[in-house]
Design an enzyme around this catalytic site. Structure first.
Site, PDB file in Angstrom:
ATOM      1  N   SER A  10       0.846  -1.201   0.000  1.00 16.05           N
ATOM      2  CA  SER A  10       0.000   0.000   0.000  1.00 16.05           C
ATOM      3  C   SER A  10       0.872   1.238   0.000  1.00 16.05           C
ATOM      4  O   SER A  10       1.651   1.463   0.938  1.00 16.05           O
ATOM      5  CB  SER A  10      -0.894   0.022   1.240  1.00 16.05           C
ATOM      6  OG  SER A  10      -1.428   1.333   1.394  1.00 16.05           O
ATOM      7  N   HIS A  35      -1.246  -1.376  -4.286  1.00 10.34           N
ATOM      8  CA  HIS A  35      -2.497  -1.095  -3.561  1.00 10.34           C
ATOM      9  C   HIS A  35      -2.590   0.407  -3.284  1.00 10.34           C
ATOM     10  O   HIS A  35      -1.683   1.010  -2.705  1.00 10.34           O
ATOM     11  CB  HIS A  35      -2.498  -1.888  -2.253  1.00 10.34           C
ATOM     12  CG  HIS A  35      -3.776  -1.823  -1.484  1.00 10.34           C
ATOM     13  ND1 HIS A  35      -4.869  -2.624  -1.773  1.00 10.34           N
ATOM     14  CD2 HIS A  35      -4.148  -1.068  -0.430  1.00 10.34           C
ATOM     15  CE1 HIS A  35      -5.847  -2.353  -0.920  1.00 10.34           C
ATOM     16  NE2 HIS A  35      -5.439  -1.408  -0.091  1.00 10.34           N
ATOM     17  N   ASP A  37      -4.762   3.337  -1.577  1.00  6.20           N
ATOM     18  CA  ASP A  37      -5.802   3.602  -0.567  1.00  6.20           C
ATOM     19  C   ASP A  37      -6.379   4.999  -0.728  1.00  6.20           C
ATOM     20  O   ASP A  37      -5.689   5.993  -0.483  1.00  6.20           O
ATOM     21  CB  ASP A  37      -5.199   3.449   0.836  1.00  6.20           C
ATOM     22  CG  ASP A  37      -5.022   1.998   1.228  1.00  6.20           C
ATOM     23  OD1 ASP A  37      -5.985   1.232   1.074  1.00  6.20           O
ATOM     24  OD2 ASP A  37      -3.925   1.636   1.683  1.00  6.20           O
ATOM     25  N   MET A  39      -9.016   7.693   0.579  1.00  2.00           N
ATOM     26  CA  MET A  39      -9.786   8.031   1.787  1.00  2.00           C
ATOM     27  C   MET A  39     -10.356   9.437   1.679  1.00  2.00           C
ATOM     28  O   MET A  39      -9.656  10.353   1.233  1.00  2.00           O
ATOM     29  CB  MET A  39      -8.879   7.957   3.011  1.00  2.00           C
ATOM     30  CG  MET A  39      -8.211   6.610   3.196  1.00  2.00           C
ATOM     31  SD  MET A  39      -7.118   6.648   4.622  1.00  2.00           S
ATOM     32  CE  MET A  39      -6.546   4.940   4.614  1.00  2.00           C
ATOM     33  N   HIS A  68      -8.403   0.772  -3.642  1.00  2.00           N
ATOM     34  CA  HIS A  68      -9.278   0.501  -2.499  1.00  2.00           C
ATOM     35  C   HIS A  68      -9.971   1.804  -2.126  1.00  2.00           C
ATOM     36  O   HIS A  68      -9.359   2.687  -1.522  1.00  2.00           O
ATOM     37  CB  HIS A  68      -8.412  -0.043  -1.348  1.00  2.00           C
ATOM     38  CG  HIS A  68      -9.142  -0.302  -0.089  1.00  2.00           C
ATOM     39  ND1 HIS A  68      -8.496  -0.516   1.122  1.00  2.00           N
ATOM     40  CD2 HIS A  68     -10.465  -0.418   0.176  1.00  2.00           C
ATOM     41  CE1 HIS A  68      -9.388  -0.734   2.067  1.00  2.00           C
ATOM     42  NE2 HIS A  68     -10.582  -0.668   1.531  1.00  2.00           N
ATOM     43  N   MET A  70     -12.154   3.922  -0.041  1.00  2.00           N
ATOM     44  CA  MET A  70     -12.808   4.110   1.267  1.00  2.00           C
ATOM     45  C   MET A  70     -13.513   5.445   1.224  1.00  2.00           C
ATOM     46  O   MET A  70     -13.126   6.406   1.920  1.00  2.00           O
ATOM     47  CB  MET A  70     -11.744   4.052   2.375  1.00  2.00           C
ATOM     48  CG  MET A  70     -11.189   2.647   2.562  1.00  2.00           C
ATOM     49  SD  MET A  70      -9.634   2.616   3.484  1.00  2.00           S
ATOM     50  CE  MET A  70      -8.493   2.861   2.117  1.00  2.00           C
ATOM     51  N   MET A 139     -11.046  -6.448   5.728  1.00  2.00           N
ATOM     52  CA  MET A 139     -10.288  -5.477   6.520  1.00  2.00           C
ATOM     53  C   MET A 139      -9.949  -6.097   7.870  1.00  2.00           C
ATOM     54  O   MET A 139     -10.845  -6.449   8.638  1.00  2.00           O
ATOM     55  CB  MET A 139     -11.102  -4.193   6.732  1.00  2.00           C
ATOM     56  CG  MET A 139     -11.281  -3.337   5.496  1.00  2.00           C
ATOM     57  SD  MET A 139      -9.755  -2.916   4.629  1.00  2.00           S
ATOM     58  CE  MET A 139      -8.815  -2.056   5.906  1.00  2.00           C
ATOM     59  N   ASP A 177      -6.269  -6.902   4.438  1.00  2.00           N
ATOM     60  CA  ASP A 177      -5.672  -5.569   4.510  1.00  2.00           C
ATOM     61  C   ASP A 177      -5.698  -5.051   5.946  1.00  2.00           C
ATOM     62  O   ASP A 177      -6.764  -4.898   6.538  1.00  2.00           O
ATOM     63  CB  ASP A 177      -6.499  -4.640   3.586  1.00  2.00           C
ATOM     64  CG  ASP A 177      -5.921  -3.240   3.462  1.00  2.00           C
ATOM     65  OD1 ASP A 177      -4.873  -2.955   4.068  1.00  2.00           O
ATOM     66  OD2 ASP A 177      -6.545  -2.436   2.736  1.00  2.00           O
TER      67      ASP A 177
HETATM   68  C1  DX5 Z   1      -6.178   1.021   5.975  1.00  2.00           C
HETATM   69  C2  DX5 Z   1      -5.703   0.778   4.550  1.00  2.00           C
HETATM   70  C3  DX5 Z   1      -4.562  -0.153   4.477  1.00  2.00           C
HETATM   71  C4  DX5 Z   1      -3.308   0.348   5.132  1.00  2.00           C
HETATM   72  C5  DX5 Z   1      -2.516  -0.840   5.563  1.00  2.00           C
HETATM   73  O1  DX5 Z   1      -7.341   1.755   5.956  1.00  2.00           O
HETATM   74  O2  DX5 Z   1      -6.746   0.249   3.767  1.00  2.00           O
HETATM   75  O3  DX5 Z   1      -4.304  -0.549   3.142  1.00  2.00           O
HETATM   76  O4  DX5 Z   1      -2.543   1.153   4.298  1.00  2.00           O
HETATM   77  O5  DX5 Z   1      -1.454  -0.390   6.342  1.00  2.00           O
HETATM   78  P1  DX5 Z   1      -0.663  -1.359   7.313  1.00  2.00           P
HETATM   79  O6  DX5 Z   1      -0.151  -2.500   6.497  1.00  2.00           O
HETATM   80  O7  DX5 Z   1       0.405  -0.492   7.864  1.00  2.00           O
HETATM   81  O8  DX5 Z   1      -1.642  -1.829   8.367  1.00  2.00           O
HETATM   82 ZN    ZN Z   2      -6.324  -0.679   1.694  1.00  2.00          ZN
END
Ligand code: DX5
Ligand code: ZN
Length: 221
Positions: A10, A35, A37, A39, A68, A70, A139, A177
């Site tokens: 990620s 990956h 992320d 947000m 991904h 969110m 998750m 994840d």
């Molecule tokens: C959390 C993300 C993850 C995050 C994982 O909301 O979706 O992808 O980046 O980070 P680590 O591996 O540090 O838990």
């Molecule tokens: Zn993620």
């Protein structure tokens, strides 16, 4: 059927000031997917980046971009992520009232579609959409931040989903994840996961260490 384990680092844990170089470095280090992320500060209590940044780093790797999302709402933003170069769009089961419709929007764009489940959301909520999707994302932390601790109760959910996917006979990635590192990776693999997201464990140290980081997460598999 559980496939060979693949690692999806990620870039949330990368150095944002040199993001293109970070994507290239993690690709060269053996990442299978990248990956991404996304947000929105609404569905999750953090803001990361959006389609413009995704598009800006697209040229730094030929690996599949595993986006991904969110975010809520999600439907209006699907075209922008497709245009930015997403190969897979994963949206959250909890992000809106019409999951089936959101899935169809991604499929209509001709790319793969995944559905993610927050830690409190049961596997059974996917029963009636499993035949439509290419990936399930469990998750193993509450989404929003990197560097959190793995939630062990998700192992049961992974086992349940492994059985559901095998029963379907379809080619569906089972991705996990949150809190994945060399210690937790064997647990989720044993439970049936075949695609592992890792943020902080993958981007630990300097780029010279990324290959060893990925190898440590991959383990002997
Ligand atoms: C959390 C993300 C993850 C995050 C994982 O909301 O979706 O992808 O980046 O980070 P680590 O591996 O540090 O838990
Ligand atoms: Zn993620």
């Amino acid at each position: 059927m559980q496939k060979n384990v693949r690692i999806a680092p990620s870039i949330l844990a990368a150095d944002f000031a040199t993001l293109g170089a970070e994507v290239a470095a993690i690709d060269a280090a053996g990442a299978d997917y990248i990956h991404i992320d996304i947000m929105d500060g609404h569905f999750v209590p953090n803001i990361s980046f959006g389609p413009a940044i995704t598009k800006a780093v697209r040229g730094y790797s030929n690996k599949p971009f595993d986006c991904h999302l969110m975010i809520s709402p999600v439907d209006p933003y699907i075209p922008e992520f497709v245009e930015a170069g997403a190969d897979i769009i994963t949206l959250h089961q909890e992000a809106g009232a019409h999951l089936h419709r959101s899935i169809q929007l991604v499929k209509a764009a001709g790319i793969k579609v995944g559905v993610s489940l927050n830690p409190a959301t049961p596997a059974a909520t996917l029963e009636h959409v499993l035949e439509e999707i290419d990936l399930v994302l469990v998750m193993s932390v509450n989404p929003g931040f990197g560097g959190q601790k793995f939630i062990p109760s998700q192992l049961d959910k992974i086992r349940t989903l492994r059985a559901m996917i095998d029963e379907s006979g379809r080619d569906i990635d089972l991705e996990v994840d949150g809190g994945i590192n060399a210690e937790t990776a064997p647990l989720v693999i044993d439970a049936g996961a075949d695609l592992l997201v890792a943020g902080s464990a993958a981007f630990k140290g300097s780029p010279e260490q990324y290959a060893a980081n990925i190898q440590a997460i991959r383990g002997k598999s």
